[in-house]
Design an enzyme around this catalytic site. Structure first.
Site, PDB file in Angstrom:
ATOM      1  N   SER A  16       0.802  -1.225   0.000  1.00 20.26           N
ATOM      2  CA  SER A  16       0.000   0.000   0.000  1.00 20.26           C
ATOM      3  C   SER A  16       0.832   1.271   0.000  1.00 20.26           C
ATOM      4  O   SER A  16       0.370   2.311  -0.481  1.00 20.26           O
ATOM      5  CB  SER A  16      -0.947   0.007   1.207  1.00 20.26           C
ATOM      6  N   GLY A  18       5.184   3.067   0.681  1.00 17.01           N
ATOM      7  CA  GLY A  18       6.610   2.867   0.909  1.00 17.01           C
ATOM      8  C   GLY A  18       7.275   1.880  -0.025  1.00 17.01           C
ATOM      9  O   GLY A  18       7.072   1.914  -1.240  1.00 17.01           O
ATOM     10  N   GLY A  20       6.848  -1.394  -0.417  1.00 13.82           N
ATOM     11  CA  GLY A  20       5.953  -2.309  -1.117  1.00 13.82           C
ATOM     12  C   GLY A  20       5.309  -1.672  -2.332  1.00 13.82           C
ATOM     13  O   GLY A  20       5.181  -2.296  -3.394  1.00 13.82           O
ATOM     14  N   TYR A 174      10.980  -7.259  18.264  1.00 11.19           N
ATOM     15  CA  TYR A 174      10.922  -7.066  16.812  1.00 11.19           C
ATOM     16  C   TYR A 174      11.883  -8.026  16.112  1.00 11.19           C
ATOM     17  O   TYR A 174      11.526  -8.670  15.117  1.00 11.19           O
ATOM     18  CB  TYR A 174      11.276  -5.622  16.471  1.00 11.19           C
ATOM     19  N   LYS A 178      11.266 -10.827  13.058  1.00 18.16           N
ATOM     20  CA  LYS A 178      11.893 -10.735  11.734  1.00 18.16           C
ATOM     21  C   LYS A 178      12.875 -11.889  11.488  1.00 18.16           C
ATOM     22  O   LYS A 178      12.934 -12.434  10.381  1.00 18.16           O
ATOM     23  CB  LYS A 178      12.609  -9.393  11.566  1.00 18.16           C
TER      24      LYS A 178
END
Length: 316
Positions: A16, A18, A20, A174, A178
């Site tokens: 949607s 940035g 991507g 985080y 990841k």
């Protein structure tokens, strides 16, 4: 414009805004039919000004679809909640209904909270686990039946980092999410190799220097000088295109960086065109060299245990 049914189909989850969004736009420019998927959708016909700021809330899968179509490309926007496996399954099924195959799957969705364990609430931790490794796992699971029908011919690109201990510092929760995605990349790549699926490849890629995005935009608003250390997201889409053009055997199971792959495989040495500020040299945030995760006994599996077989035997 009639759609080209021969074009390769790329399903991009987290498209949607940035990075991507840029990947979706650049793949479309390079002949891919793209399915842009994310949680945010809107009525793109009424958005003003258009196109919206690519790092703002006004940028949705709907506006990205419109951008691509108005530029002459092929795109379809589909809303998805990667925390909901049924939603992800519907996304994969709708992509197949529309285009009959998935040649490329890119998982860019991500939840971010950079803080110590003490300052990471349980709800934040759970959100990151659900969107990051669980969302990736569910998306791959939803696509596997379709890959099987395609005789295991597809590529998977994951936005996750190489594995090294410094990454854990100050953002442990985080990092857990990841690095879990990178473990999936390594493990699934071994499955592909073991099962002789040589036209399948899964690769993880991560920025060597910070890239302008919704997340880094928050930093530059409070510290405008930080913009000198940012790159344009086009470096990331260029690296992904190079990965997709490389032989499967060269990239299956690879945990790489955008700059390093472009330098090592494309021979690029001048990265100045990617600097957000002209003339700036963005600081590299990633190590120059990463640890080798293999051990001496890498190929010695011992006696392999398969829970699916054990479950069947137990029922008998």
């Amino acid at each position: 414009m009639p759609e080209n049914k021969q074009a390769p189909v790329a399903l991009i989850v987290g498209a949607s805004r940035g990075i991507g969004r840029q990947v979706a736009i650049d793949l479309a420019k390079n002949g891919y039919t793209v399915v842009v998927a994310a949680k945010s959708a809107s009525n793109a016909a009424v958005v003003k000004p258009f196109p919206p700021d690519p790092n703002s809330q006004q940028s949705t899968v709907s506006t990205v679809e419109r951008e691509i179509r108005e530029a002459g490309g092929q795109a379809t926007a589909i809303a998805v909640d990667t925390r909901d496996f049924e939603s992800v399954q519907k996304l994969a099924a709708e992509t197949i209904r529309l285009y009959e195959r998935i040649d490329v799957l890119i998982y860019n969705s991500g939840a971010i909270w950079w803080a110590s364990v003490e300052n990471t609430p349980m709800k934040r931790f759970q959100l990151m686990q659900r969107v990051n490794p669980e969302g990736l796992y569910g998306t791959i699971q939803a696509c596997i039946p379709h890959f099987k029908k395609q005789n295991w011919k597809a590529r998977i690109i994951v936005v996750s980092p190489p594995i090294y201990s410094r990454f854990f510092r100050g953002k442990t929760a985080y990092a857990m999410s990841k690095v879990g995605m990178s473990v999936l990349t390594k493990g699934l790549a071994m499955d592909f190799e073991r099962d002789g699926r040589h036209e399948m490849a899964i690769t993880s890629i991560w920025p060597a220097s910070s890239i302008m995005s919704a997340a880094t935009g928050q930093i530059t608003r409070s510290d405008p000088d930080a913009a000198k250390d940012l790159r344009k997201p086009t470096i990331y889409s260029d690296a992904i295109l190079a990965l997709l053009n490389a032989p499967s055997k060269d990239v299956n199971g690879l945990l790489t960086l955008d700059e390093d792959f472009l330098r090592g495989h494309e021979g690029i040495t001048d990265f100045s065109k990617y600097s957000l500020l002209k003339g700036a040299i963005p600081r590299r945030i990633m190590p120059a060299k990463f640890p080798d995760l293999r051990v001496v006994e890498q190929n010695d599996e011992g006696r392999r245990t398969d829970s699916t077989v054990l479950k069947t035997e137990f029922k008998l």
